[in-house]
Design a protein around this motif. Structure first.
Motif, PDB file in Angstrom:
ATOM      1  N   VAL A 127      10.962  -2.156 -23.070  1.00 38.68           N
ATOM      2  CA  VAL A 127      10.329  -2.769 -21.906  1.00 38.68           C
ATOM      3  C   VAL A 127      11.160  -2.442 -20.662  1.00 38.68           C
ATOM      4  N   VAL A 128      10.497  -1.937 -19.624  1.00 39.09           N
ATOM      5  CA  VAL A 128      11.152  -1.621 -18.347  1.00 39.09           C
ATOM      6  C   VAL A 128      10.400  -2.357 -17.243  1.00 39.09           C
ATOM      7  N   ILE A 129      11.130  -3.096 -16.423  1.00 39.66           N
ATOM      8  CA  ILE A 129      10.517  -3.931 -15.384  1.00 39.66           C
ATOM      9  C   ILE A 129      10.989  -3.458 -14.013  1.00 39.66           C
ATOM     10  N   GLU A 130      10.046  -3.240 -13.111  1.00 35.90           N
ATOM     11  CA  GLU A 130      10.370  -2.793 -11.759  1.00 35.90           C
ATOM     12  C   GLU A 130       9.528  -3.543 -10.740  1.00 35.90           C
ATOM     13  N   CYS A 131      10.021  -3.585  -9.502  1.00 32.05           N
ATOM     14  CA  CYS A 131       9.296  -4.160  -8.367  1.00 32.05           C
ATOM     15  C   CYS A 131       9.217  -3.091  -7.277  1.00 32.05           C
ATOM     16  N   PRO A 132       8.180  -2.246  -7.285  1.00 30.66           N
ATOM     17  CA  PRO A 132       8.095  -1.169  -6.300  1.00 30.66           C
ATOM     18  C   PRO A 132       8.120  -1.647  -4.850  1.00 30.66           C
ATOM     19  N   GLY A 133       7.756  -2.916  -4.613  1.00 30.05           N
ATOM     20  CA  GLY A 133       7.750  -3.426  -3.249  1.00 30.05           C
ATOM     21  C   GLY A 133       9.120  -3.505  -2.617  1.00 30.05           C
ATOM     22  N   VAL A 134      10.189  -3.502  -3.433  1.00 31.06           N
ATOM     23  CA  VAL A 134      11.540  -3.561  -2.881  1.00 31.06           C
ATOM     24  C   VAL A 134      12.199  -2.188  -2.831  1.00 31.06           C
ATOM     25  N   ALA A 135      11.501  -1.150  -3.287  1.00 29.20           N
ATOM     26  CA  ALA A 135      12.085   0.196  -3.294  1.00 29.20           C
ATOM     27  C   ALA A 135      12.397   0.645  -1.873  1.00 29.20           C
ATOM     28  N   ASP A 136      13.607   1.145  -1.677  1.00 24.72           N
ATOM     29  CA  ASP A 136      14.058   1.619  -0.365  1.00 24.72           C
ATOM     30  C   ASP A 136      14.014   3.145  -0.358  1.00 24.72           C
ATOM     31  N   TYR A 137      12.849   3.699   0.015  1.00 27.14           N
ATOM     32  CA  TYR A 137      12.699   5.153  -0.008  1.00 27.14           C
ATOM     33  C   TYR A 137      13.520   5.822   1.081  1.00 27.14           C
ATOM     34  N   ALA A 138      13.674   5.165   2.221  1.00 27.08           N
ATOM     35  CA  ALA A 138      14.539   5.717   3.269  1.00 27.08           C
ATOM     36  C   ALA A 138      15.979   5.795   2.779  1.00 27.08           C
ATOM     37  N   GLY A 139      16.356   4.839   1.938  1.00 28.09           N
ATOM     38  CA  GLY A 139      17.706   4.843   1.393  1.00 28.09           C
ATOM     39  C   GLY A 139      17.992   6.045   0.521  1.00 28.09           C
ATOM     40  N   LEU A 180       5.190  -3.463 -13.736  1.00 29.40           N
ATOM     41  CA  LEU A 180       5.385  -3.223 -12.305  1.00 29.40           C
ATOM     42  C   LEU A 180       4.855  -4.420 -11.531  1.00 29.40           C
ATOM     43  N   ASP A 181       5.749  -5.183 -10.931  1.00 33.83           N
ATOM     44  CA  ASP A 181       5.338  -6.284 -10.067  1.00 33.83           C
ATOM     45  C   ASP A 181       5.172  -5.712  -8.658  1.00 33.83           C
ATOM     46  N   MET A 182       3.908  -5.606  -8.218  1.00 39.51           N
ATOM     47  CA  MET A 182       3.602  -4.917  -6.959  1.00 39.51           C
ATOM     48  C   MET A 182       3.662  -5.838  -5.739  1.00 39.51           C
ATOM     49  N   ALA A 183       4.197  -7.035  -5.873  1.00 37.97           N
ATOM     50  CA  ALA A 183       4.305  -7.940  -4.733  1.00 37.97           C
ATOM     51  C   ALA A 183       5.060  -7.262  -3.596  1.00 37.97           C
ATOM     52  N   GLU A 184       4.538  -7.391  -2.383  1.00 37.08           N
ATOM     53  CA  GLU A 184       5.125  -6.832  -1.164  1.00 37.08           C
ATOM     54  C   GLU A 184       5.062  -5.310  -1.106  1.00 37.08           C
ATOM     55  N   PHE A 185       4.333  -4.686  -2.028  1.00 37.52           N
ATOM     56  CA  PHE A 185       4.199  -3.225  -1.967  1.00 37.52           C
ATOM     57  C   PHE A 185       3.336  -2.835  -0.776  1.00 37.52           C
ATOM     58  N   ARG A 186       3.786  -1.852  -0.020  1.00 36.26           N
ATOM     59  CA  ARG A 186       3.070  -1.426   1.180  1.00 36.26           C
ATOM     60  C   ARG A 186       2.243  -0.185   0.860  1.00 36.26           C
ATOM     61  N   THR A 187       0.938  -0.357   0.772  1.00 43.52           N
ATOM     62  CA  THR A 187       0.075   0.791   0.504  1.00 43.52           C
ATOM     63  C   THR A 187       0.149   1.804   1.633  1.00 43.52           C
ATOM     64  N   ALA A 188       0.488   1.344   2.840  1.00 46.71           N
ATOM     65  CA  ALA A 188       0.554   2.263   3.974  1.00 46.71           C
ATOM     66  C   ALA A 188       1.649   3.302   3.794  1.00 46.71           C
ATOM     67  N   LEU A 189       2.637   3.009   2.938  1.00 40.08           N
ATOM     68  CA  LEU A 189       3.732   3.937   2.734  1.00 40.08           C
ATOM     69  C   LEU A 189       3.244   5.274   2.192  1.00 40.08           C
ATOM     70  N   VAL A 224       0.465  -3.437 -14.307  1.00 38.64           N
ATOM     71  CA  VAL A 224       0.644  -3.429 -12.856  1.00 38.64           C
ATOM     72  C   VAL A 224       0.151  -4.775 -12.341  1.00 38.64           C
ATOM     73  N   LEU A 225       1.082  -5.624 -11.909  1.00 38.22           N
ATOM     74  CA  LEU A 225       0.771  -7.008 -11.587  1.00 38.22           C
ATOM     75  C   LEU A 225       0.832  -7.275 -10.081  1.00 38.22           C
ATOM     76  N   ASN A 226       0.065  -8.286  -9.660  1.00 37.29           N
ATOM     77  CA  ASN A 226       0.120  -8.765  -8.273  1.00 37.29           C
ATOM     78  C   ASN A 226      -0.176  -7.679  -7.253  1.00 37.29           C
ATOM     79  N   THR A 227      -1.155  -6.844  -7.552  1.00 33.59           N
ATOM     80  CA  THR A 227      -1.494  -5.788  -6.603  1.00 33.59           C
ATOM     81  C   THR A 227      -2.145  -6.422  -5.374  1.00 33.59           C
ATOM     82  N   PRO A 228      -1.644  -6.121  -4.175  1.00 34.89           N
ATOM     83  CA  PRO A 228      -2.164  -6.755  -2.963  1.00 34.89           C
ATOM     84  C   PRO A 228      -3.551  -6.299  -2.578  1.00 34.89           C
ATOM     85  N   GLY A 229      -3.889  -5.055  -2.965  1.00 36.11           N
ATOM     86  CA  GLY A 229      -5.190  -4.537  -2.557  1.00 36.11           C
ATOM     87  C   GLY A 229      -6.162  -4.368  -3.696  1.00 36.11           C
TER      88      GLY A 229
END
Length: 293
Positions: A127-139, A180-189, A224-229
């Motif tokens: 089991v692998v758990i991630e929150c893509p909404g906190v990913a720092d792509y600029a980082g 994948l907890d998609m809370a706060e994920f920005r589709t605009a990215l 894929v959980l908590n998708t905003p859209g």
């Protein structure tokens, strides 16, 4: 079919190594589980399978992954060589901790002895758990895309070695059950974002595509959980997945009750509290809470 496919690939590997000894690799990289993953991911097309498998052998040589494998196994001999339940060390690359802070993921939980025990679903998959909404792509750009990609590949080598060992113990292919907890994920990215965010996101996409060729057929299911859209995010997420993997996605919006479906595959004892489990929450949720504040 399996015997014929395995015999063909082993003969091709032997011939390739005789012609070019630099392609010689570790036993795990050409073990039955790895070869079956290649065969399954290519629909048992032997010629196509060998083309990508040879490319994977060249990738391992060029990235010196056999040396990485040796470091991982040597540091975790209790798990890989003695059948123990726990890992002693998860970080090997110099940028591993910095890279993980940019994209936190949880695949183990801490034991009272301070060791790391892999999270397993009800079928023995990792089991692998991630929150893509906190990913720092600029980082990723700030860290250096080349260094980040190498750290990512080293992490995948560790993850696949764990799957190899779980497969050996179970006598069947173990895969990854990803949450994948998609809370706060920005589709605009996907369409916009800053210059560094777009560059980092492209680096992540390129690396993900590349390693999926080197390490194929790793996915059991993706929750894929908590998708905003809702439907929009579901389409965007699955659009980045190989066609053969789309049916493995189970997408839930913020208003959906996903717990029953998730807990049918992963017991609460193997999940953090944020996912209805009993384990402590990973650092990705601390970052998520910080974003919300």
């Amino acid at each position: 079919l399996q015997r014929r496919g395995l015999a063909y690939l082993k003969a091709q590997i032997d011939a390739a190594v005789r012609a070019d000894s630099s392609l010689r690799t570790t036993p795990e990289a050409i073990s039955t589980p790895r070869l079956l993953r290649f065969l399954r991911s290519h629909g048992w097309d032997l010629a196509h399978t060998w083309t990508d498998l040879r490319a994977a052998l060249e990738f391992r040589r060029d990235w010196r992954l056999d040396a990485v494998r040796e470091r991982i196994v040597s540091a975790n001999r209790e798990f890989f060589c003695k059948g123990g339940p726990d890992l002693d060390l998860l970080s090997f690359h110099a940028l591993a901790d910095a890279s993980d802070a940019l994209q936190p993921r949880t695949l183990t939980h801490d034991t009272p002895e301070g060791r790391s025990r892999p999270l397993l679903d009800r079928h023995g998959n990792l089991v692998v758990i991630e929150c893509p909404g906190v990913a720092d792509y600029a980082g990723i750009v700030g860290l250096g895309t080349d260094g980040w990609v190498e750290a990512y590949v080293w992490h995948l080598e560790l993850r696949v070695l764990i799957l190899d060992e779980l497969s050996r113990r179970a006598g069947t292919l173990a895969r990854t059950c990803t949450v994948l907890d998609m809370a706060e994920f920005r589709t605009a990215l996907m369409l916009g974002g800053s210059k560094d965010e777009k560059e980092g996101f492209k680096a992540w996409q390129k690396a993900s595509k590349q390693v999926s060729t080197v390490y194929p057929d790793l996915t059991y299911k993706n929750f894929v959980l908590n998708t905003p859209g809702g439907w929009v995010v579901a389409q965007a997420v699955t659009a980045m997945a190989p066609a053969r993997s789309k049916k493995k996605f189970h997408v839930f919006s913020k208003n959906d009750d996903w717990r029953k479906s998730l807990h049918a595959e992963v017991s609460p004892e193997q999940l953090p509290r944020r996912l209805g489990g009993s384990l402590p929450d990973g650092k990705q949720w601390m970052q998520l809470d910080a974003i919300r504040r």
